[in-house]
Scaffold this active site. Structure first.
Site, mmCIF file in Angstrom:
data_model
loop_
_atom_site.group_PDB
_atom_site.id
_atom_site.type_symbol
_atom_site.label_atom_id
_atom_site.label_comp_id
_atom_site.label_asym_id
_atom_site.label_seq_id
_atom_site.Cartn_x
_atom_site.Cartn_y
_atom_site.Cartn_z
ATOM 1 N N THR A 25 8.605 10.414 35.873
ATOM 2 C CA THR A 25 8.966 9.955 35.184
ATOM 3 C C THR A 25 8.572 10.255 33.356
ATOM 4 O O THR A 25 7.806 11.730 33.760
ATOM 5 C CB THR A 25 7.875 8.770 34.771
ATOM 6 O OG1 THR A 25 7.924 7.803 33.799
ATOM 7 C CG2 THR A 25 6.466 9.113 35.628
ATOM 8 N N ASP A 26 8.807 10.022 32.361
ATOM 9 C CA ASP A 26 8.793 11.009 30.890
ATOM 10 C C ASP A 26 7.621 10.734 31.082
ATOM 11 O O ASP A 26 6.898 11.003 29.377
ATOM 12 C CB ASP A 26 9.828 9.866 29.740
ATOM 13 C CG ASP A 26 9.994 8.953 29.778
ATOM 14 O OD1 ASP A 26 9.183 7.709 30.482
ATOM 15 O OD2 ASP A 26 10.212 8.048 28.640
ATOM 16 N N GLU A 27 6.702 9.714 31.284
ATOM 17 C CA GLU A 27 5.140 8.870 30.689
ATOM 18 C C GLU A 27 4.558 10.698 31.004
ATOM 19 O O GLU A 27 2.894 10.696 30.641
ATOM 20 C CB GLU A 27 4.816 7.811 31.251
ATOM 21 C CG GLU A 27 5.545 6.914 31.026
ATOM 22 C CD GLU A 27 5.067 5.139 31.492
ATOM 23 O OE1 GLU A 27 3.985 5.643 32.039
ATOM 24 O OE2 GLU A 27 5.680 4.418 31.492
ATOM 25 N N TYR A 83 -0.936 5.405 35.741
ATOM 26 C CA TYR A 83 0.006 5.954 36.108
ATOM 27 C C TYR A 83 0.446 6.874 36.018
ATOM 28 O O TYR A 83 0.684 8.226 37.443
ATOM 29 C CB TYR A 83 0.163 4.720 36.396
ATOM 30 C CG TYR A 83 2.299 5.065 36.429
ATOM 31 C CD1 TYR A 83 2.756 5.496 37.082
ATOM 32 C CD2 TYR A 83 3.339 5.507 34.803
ATOM 33 C CE1 TYR A 83 3.890 5.318 37.599
ATOM 34 C CE2 TYR A 83 4.542 5.769 35.239
ATOM 35 C CZ TYR A 83 4.854 5.375 36.980
ATOM 36 O OH TYR A 83 6.453 5.589 36.981
ATOM 37 N N LYS A 96 1.054 10.293 38.524
ATOM 38 C CA LYS A 96 2.840 10.867 38.901
ATOM 39 C C LYS A 96 2.832 12.330 38.024
ATOM 40 O O LYS A 96 3.500 13.631 38.748
ATOM 41 C CB LYS A 96 4.350 10.464 37.445
ATOM 42 C CG LYS A 96 3.896 8.874 38.488
ATOM 43 C CD LYS A 96 4.515 8.704 39.205
ATOM 44 C CE LYS A 96 6.203 8.932 39.695
ATOM 45 N NZ LYS A 96 7.263 9.225 40.978
HETATM 46 C C1 T46 Z 1 5.397 -5.593 31.280
HETATM 47 C C2 T46 Z 1 5.085 -6.174 29.038
HETATM 48 C C3 T46 Z 1 5.455 -4.287 28.595
HETATM 49 N N1 T46 Z 1 5.220 -4.763 27.005
HETATM 50 C C4 T46 Z 1 5.329 -3.168 26.740
HETATM 51 C C5 T46 Z 1 4.641 -1.852 27.143
HETATM 52 C C6 T46 Z 1 5.388 -1.003 26.745
HETATM 53 O O1 T46 Z 1 5.757 -0.795 25.689
HETATM 54 C C7 T46 Z 1 7.272 -1.319 27.212
HETATM 55 C C8 T46 Z 1 7.741 -1.941 28.312
HETATM 56 O O2 T46 Z 1 6.965 -1.678 29.376
HETATM 57 P P1 T46 Z 1 6.887 -1.246 31.019
HETATM 58 O O3 T46 Z 1 5.409 -2.045 31.586
HETATM 59 O O4 T46 Z 1 8.596 -2.115 31.283
HETATM 60 O O5 T46 Z 1 7.220 -0.362 31.094
HETATM 61 P P2 T46 Z 1 6.593 0.824 30.771
HETATM 62 O O6 T46 Z 1 4.648 0.707 30.643
HETATM 63 O O7 T46 Z 1 7.019 1.560 29.830
HETATM 64 O O8 T46 Z 1 7.000 2.431 32.405
HETATM 65 C C9 T46 Z 1 7.872 1.877 33.051
HETATM 66 O O9 T46 Z 1 8.871 3.070 32.473
HETATM 67 C C10 T46 Z 1 7.957 4.485 32.642
HETATM 68 C C11 T46 Z 1 9.495 5.363 32.661
HETATM 69 C C12 T46 Z 1 8.123 4.448 33.870
HETATM 70 O O10 T46 Z 1 7.815 5.597 34.951
HETATM 71 C C13 T46 Z 1 7.246 2.780 35.247
HETATM 72 O O11 T46 Z 1 7.108 2.932 35.560
HETATM 73 C C14 T46 Z 1 7.602 1.771 34.610
HETATM 74 O O12 T46 Z 1 7.204 0.994 34.429
HETATM 75 O O13 T46 Z 1 7.231 -3.045 26.654
HETATM 76 C C15 T46 Z 1 5.020 -5.679 26.438
HETATM 77 O O14 T46 Z 1 4.575 -6.133 25.601
HETATM 78 N N2 T46 Z 1 4.978 -7.015 27.374
HETATM 79 C C16 T46 Z 1 4.706 -7.539 28.324
HETATM 80 O O15 T46 Z 1 4.658 -8.022 29.025
#
Ligand code: T46
Length: 349
Positions: free
Chosen positions: A131-133, A156, A160
């Site tokens: 992941t880019d994270e 997380y 990774k």
């Molecule tokens: C679930 C949720 C998320 N968010 C925000 C949090 C983040 O800024 C963005 C995307 O969240 P999400 O949980 O969908 O994805 P990321 O935390 O960016 O991480 C995802 O993309 C990477 C690359 C991976 O590697 C992860 O495995 C994958 O889960 O929306 C909200 O504002 N409300 C919500 O209910």
């Protein structure tokens, strides 16, 4: 005949990679190894499960003995490793689960590959999907490249990053042939509705609030999952041994703008007055340690391997929404599980 072991093949990204390989390479034997945790779902592969080059094994990569037995029995020449705990919010409430699957599970696979390949690395490859994270958070400017220093913040991304380091360590120490890909946020059909896009689609359909963390100005780069699967195919076959490749959509969105675009498309597709879904937007408590911005520079993928995204975000989102509208039974099935309780209790302990 080439045997490829794909881990996490019943999950969201994994199922698209399995489908790509099973359909594109009928002469390969594709083994999908998956523990079928809450996010793994064999329904994702219904259309290809009867094809002769597809095989499924239910196993947990945390079980070193079982992993070794699978390698000894099936002798895979290639491994594409996608099995992972992937949800950042879950890692905040249960980090150890992420260490077990993402770190220990990866090391178990590396050990099994090293043991069964016995130093005969011709034609062998271990592809680690990450992941880019791992690169941390960007400010308003700049992009992550393949040489950006690791700076993970969430449990997380720390897990990774650790798995990435182990994969490189096995290359440097034992000569294991490896490639890595670091991708941005995927979206598309079969996306588990804990993640922002499918969660909002689900909640719009059920007239529930659309939870936006903090001020909604957090920015992510979005990559259509089928484009990601094609990128993995390219890197697996043509990537340079020991190298890593960043895979991104050149497609940044602030969360609030993305959700508004999603609301607009949902209203249009559901034949509702424009603005109906937007009324569900609700700003909620922020995610602890929330990274401000991720943005990927995918120039290397383009220059070296000729890869680029095939759809615009608006097109990809439209395909995604259409899929969810046509597969509401899938959505109902996966949302009837225990994980809904997890949402109600998020960050409460
Ligand atoms: C679930 C949720 C998320 N968010 C925000 C949090 C983040 O800024 C963005 C995307 O969240 P999400 O949980 O969908 O994805 P990321 O935390 O960016 O991480 C995802 O993309 C990477 C690359 C991976 O590697 C992860 O495995 C994958 O889960 O929306 C909200 O504002 N409300 C919500 O209910």
């Amino acid at each position: 005949m080439k045997t490829i072991l794909i881990t996490g093949g019943a999950g969201f990204i994994g199922s698209h990679v399995v489908r790509e390989f099973v359909l594109k390479y009928p002469a390969y034997k594709i083994i999908n190894l998956d523990a079928l945790t809450y996010a793994g779902n064999l329904e994702n592969l219904k259309d290809i499960e009867d094809l002769p080059n597809y095989h499924f094994i239910k196993a947990d990569i945390v079980d070193a003995k079982q992993v070794l037995e699978i390698f000894e029995k099936h002798q895979p020449e290639g491994v594409i490793h996608l099995a992972a705990e992937s949800h950042v919010d879950r890692s905040i409430t249960n980090p150890l689960e992420f260490v077990m699957t993402n770190v220990i599970g990866t090391v178990n696979l590396l050990n099994a590959a090293k043991h069964s390949w016995k130093g005969k690395y011709e034609g062998k490859r271990f592809h680690h999907v990450s992941t880019d994270e791992v690169f941390g958070a960007l400010g308003d400017e700049g992009f992550f490249t393949e040489t950006t220093k690791y700076d993970p913040h969430s449990p997380y991304s720390a897990s990774k990053a650790s798995s990435d380091h182990f994969v490189r360590a096995y290359h440097d120490t034992y000569g294991l042939p490896i490639v890595l890909t670091n991708c941005s946020n995927n979206y598309g059909p079969n996306h588990f509705p804990e993640k922002l896009i499918p969660l909002c689609i689900h909640n719009i359909l059920n007239n529930k609030p659309l939870p936006i963390y903090g001020d909604g100005k957090y920015t992510r780069d979005w990559l259509f999952v089928i484009d990601h699967a094609k990128a993995i195919d390219l890197v697996f076959h043509e990537g340079k041994n020991g190298d890593s490749y960043n895979v991104g959509g050149f497609n940044e969105w602030k969360n609030i703008d993305l959700v508004k675009e999603l609301c607009k498309q949902m209203d249009e597709k559901l034949g509702r007055p424009l603005g109906t879904s937007e009324q569900l937007i609700t700003f909620v408590k922020d995610r602890p340690g929330h990274d401000l911005r991720y943005a990927i520079d995918a120039t290397k993928m383009n220059k070296e391997l000729g890869w680029k995204p095939s759809v615009t975000f608006e097109e990809g989102l439209s395909i995604t929404i259409d899929w969810f509208l046509a597969n509401q039974k899938w959505l109902d099935n996966v949302t009837s599980g225990d994980y809904q309780n997890y949402y109600n209790n998020q960050y409460s302990h």
